[in-house]
Design a protein around this motif. Sequence first.
Motif, PDB file in Angstrom:
ATOM      1  N   ALA A   1       0.831  -1.207   0.000  1.00  0.00           N
ATOM      2  CA  ALA A   1       0.000   0.000   0.000  1.00  0.00           C
ATOM      3  C   ALA A   1       0.866   1.258   0.000  1.00  0.00           C
ATOM      4  O   ALA A   1       0.580   2.240   0.694  1.00  0.00           O
ATOM      5  CB  ALA A   1      -0.946  -0.004   1.204  1.00  0.00           C
ATOM      6  N   ASP A   2       1.939   1.228  -0.780  1.00  0.00           N
ATOM      7  CA  ASP A   2       2.839   2.369  -0.909  1.00  0.00           C
ATOM      8  C   ASP A   2       2.264   3.308  -1.973  1.00  0.00           C
ATOM      9  O   ASP A   2       2.562   3.202  -3.159  1.00  0.00           O
ATOM     10  CB  ASP A   2       4.239   1.895  -1.300  1.00  0.00           C
ATOM     11  CG  ASP A   2       5.306   2.918  -0.965  1.00  0.00           C
ATOM     12  OD1 ASP A   2       5.020   4.123  -1.132  1.00  0.00           O
ATOM     13  OD2 ASP A   2       6.391   2.529  -0.516  1.00  0.00           O
ATOM     14  N   THR A   3       1.420   4.240  -1.526  1.00  0.00           N
ATOM     15  CA  THR A   3       0.683   5.104  -2.439  1.00  0.00           C
ATOM     16  C   THR A   3       1.575   5.920  -3.369  1.00  0.00           C
ATOM     17  O   THR A   3       1.294   6.013  -4.574  1.00  0.00           O
ATOM     18  CB  THR A   3      -0.242   6.037  -1.640  1.00  0.00           C
ATOM     19  OG1 THR A   3      -1.109   5.249  -0.833  1.00  0.00           O
ATOM     20  CG2 THR A   3      -1.083   6.891  -2.578  1.00  0.00           C
ATOM     21  N   PRO A   4       2.666   6.545  -2.888  1.00  0.00           N
ATOM     22  CA  PRO A   4       3.499   7.339  -3.814  1.00  0.00           C
ATOM     23  C   PRO A   4       4.056   6.528  -4.979  1.00  0.00           C
ATOM     24  O   PRO A   4       4.120   7.022  -6.110  1.00  0.00           O
ATOM     25  CB  PRO A   4       4.616   7.869  -2.913  1.00  0.00           C
ATOM     26  CG  PRO A   4       4.016   7.903  -1.549  1.00  0.00           C
ATOM     27  CD  PRO A   4       3.115   6.705  -1.494  1.00  0.00           C
ATOM     28  N   VAL A   5       4.449   5.285  -4.738  1.00  0.00           N
ATOM     29  CA  VAL A   5       4.997   4.463  -5.817  1.00  0.00           C
ATOM     30  C   VAL A   5       3.886   4.075  -6.791  1.00  0.00           C
ATOM     31  O   VAL A   5       4.076   4.108  -8.010  1.00  0.00           O
ATOM     32  CB  VAL A   5       5.690   3.210  -5.255  1.00  0.00           C
ATOM     33  CG1 VAL A   5       6.206   2.320  -6.385  1.00  0.00           C
ATOM     34  CG2 VAL A   5       6.836   3.603  -4.344  1.00  0.00           C
ATOM     35  N   ILE A   6       2.718   3.709  -6.267  1.00  0.00           N
ATOM     36  CA  ILE A   6       1.589   3.354  -7.134  1.00  0.00           C
ATOM     37  C   ILE A   6       1.230   4.528  -8.037  1.00  0.00           C
ATOM     38  O   ILE A   6       1.088   4.375  -9.262  1.00  0.00           O
ATOM     39  CB  ILE A   6       0.373   2.924  -6.295  1.00  0.00           C
ATOM     40  CG1 ILE A   6       0.681   1.648  -5.510  1.00  0.00           C
ATOM     41  CG2 ILE A   6      -0.848   2.717  -7.175  1.00  0.00           C
ATOM     42  CD1 ILE A   6      -0.413   1.246  -4.538  1.00  0.00           C
ATOM     43  N   VAL A   7       1.090   5.700  -7.450  1.00  0.00           N
ATOM     44  CA  VAL A   7       0.734   6.885  -8.224  1.00  0.00           C
ATOM     45  C   VAL A   7       1.851   7.246  -9.198  1.00  0.00           C
ATOM     46  O   VAL A   7       1.596   7.644 -10.339  1.00  0.00           O
ATOM     47  CB  VAL A   7       0.418   8.061  -7.284  1.00  0.00           C
ATOM     48  CG1 VAL A   7       0.156   9.334  -8.077  1.00  0.00           C
ATOM     49  CG2 VAL A   7      -0.778   7.742  -6.407  1.00  0.00           C
ATOM     50  N   GLY A   8       3.111   7.086  -8.786  1.00  0.00           N
ATOM     51  CA  GLY A   8       4.233   7.403  -9.660  1.00  0.00           C
ATOM     52  C   GLY A   8       4.245   6.554 -10.916  1.00  0.00           C
ATOM     53  O   GLY A   8       4.458   7.064 -12.020  1.00  0.00           O
ATOM     54  N   VAL A   9       3.992   5.251 -10.762  1.00  0.00           N
ATOM     55  CA  VAL A   9       3.951   4.371 -11.931  1.00  0.00           C
ATOM     56  C   VAL A   9       2.803   4.767 -12.855  1.00  0.00           C
ATOM     57  O   VAL A   9       2.956   4.819 -14.083  1.00  0.00           O
ATOM     58  CB  VAL A   9       3.817   2.903 -11.487  1.00  0.00           C
ATOM     59  CG1 VAL A   9       3.598   1.992 -12.685  1.00  0.00           C
ATOM     60  CG2 VAL A   9       5.061   2.464 -10.722  1.00  0.00           C
ATOM     61  N   ILE A  10       1.635   5.066 -12.271  1.00  0.00           N
ATOM     62  CA  ILE A  10       0.478   5.462 -13.078  1.00  0.00           C
ATOM     63  C   ILE A  10       0.740   6.783 -13.799  1.00  0.00           C
ATOM     64  O   ILE A  10       0.332   6.974 -14.956  1.00  0.00           O
ATOM     65  CB  ILE A  10      -0.781   5.566 -12.202  1.00  0.00           C
ATOM     66  CG1 ILE A  10      -1.125   4.207 -11.595  1.00  0.00           C
ATOM     67  CG2 ILE A  10      -1.961   6.083 -13.012  1.00  0.00           C
ATOM     68  CD1 ILE A  10      -1.470   3.147 -12.607  1.00  0.00           C
TER      69      ILE A  10
END
Length: 368
Positions: A322-331
């Motif tokens: 649930a590492d939101t910054p990495v998820i959003v960064g990839v998107i």
Amino acid sequence: MLTNIRRLLRYAGQRAVGLVLALVVAIFLTILIANAGGYMDNIRRAEIRFYIGQAVMMDPANRMLPPDQLNKLISDLVDQEIRRLGLDTPFVERAVKYLGRAMSLQLGFADLMLSDAGSRQVRLIIVERLPSTLLLFGTAQLVLFFVSLFVALFLSRRYGSFADRFTVALAPTSAAPGWFYGIFLILIFAFALPRLGLPGFPDGRMVASPAPEEMWRYALSVLRHMVLPITAIVLGSLFGAIYSWRTFFLIYSTEDYVELARAKGLRSRTLERRYIMRPTLPPIITSLLLLVIAMWMGQIVLEHVFNWPGIGQIYFRATQLADTPVIVGVIVVYGYLLALTVFMLDFIYAALDPRVRVGAGAQQMRGR
């Protein structure tokens, strides 16, 4: 000439503004979904209290403190960490600020994940794994493109033959994803054949361990490790692409201008190159470009199956943690690549097909 340039620039500006607005909405929705509308903040606050409480209680210097001082120390450290992470501000406000930073590719720092070099910068985490993903899926898409193109042309010349009917019958196999075939390839070529004393291929990773020191041995090891995942990717799309492109070739081969050129006695190779392949290139290039952009987002499971150190592995780990910054960064990176591809498609159409005119409105056909 000047009028055409102005119309082209105006059209390009309108397309760019529309794509940027779509990208803003998509990224903001991703931020809301990845953070569960702020629910993940409550979980992060609870985790902060738990880990800080554990660290304070296990510190020998704090064991003699009275309970009220101990609780105050924990509360102060928790408040300090919450302020450092910005969790003391409303979620919507933080989401808007993060949206602005994300649009300028300031992706910030990961909550839990680290790059191989030990950095918490999301940008470095993504850039570190992006080359291996592009190497694998870029090579696979090139193989898929050329094999599908030549086989589709071959079958279009032999419509109704056994090979044509056999390929059409295998087209539904493209409904299965690449990782599905990857599992069987690993079982056969990485386990079954070596046990029988036959040569096989590695079951995963990008290079042998320990990695060869010589450059040519390292390259050969990478190529050997790429065989099974590339085969899985190609098998997952090959027959569907052949069927689709073969259909395009058959449709255009029956056009009146093709029949006229055939009646004039043009050779079949010249006929295919000038009158059949040219008008079919725009939809073929479109599908190729969209596949190239989607390759490192649509093959997350495949990278996990083959333990390939790419973007898919990062995204999979980020969703687990649930590492939101990495998820959003990839998107965000994916969104920019997709928007750039869609923006360029109109101009690619015009370059490939002289009948297409890019203007202020929709695409128009000359002479109609």
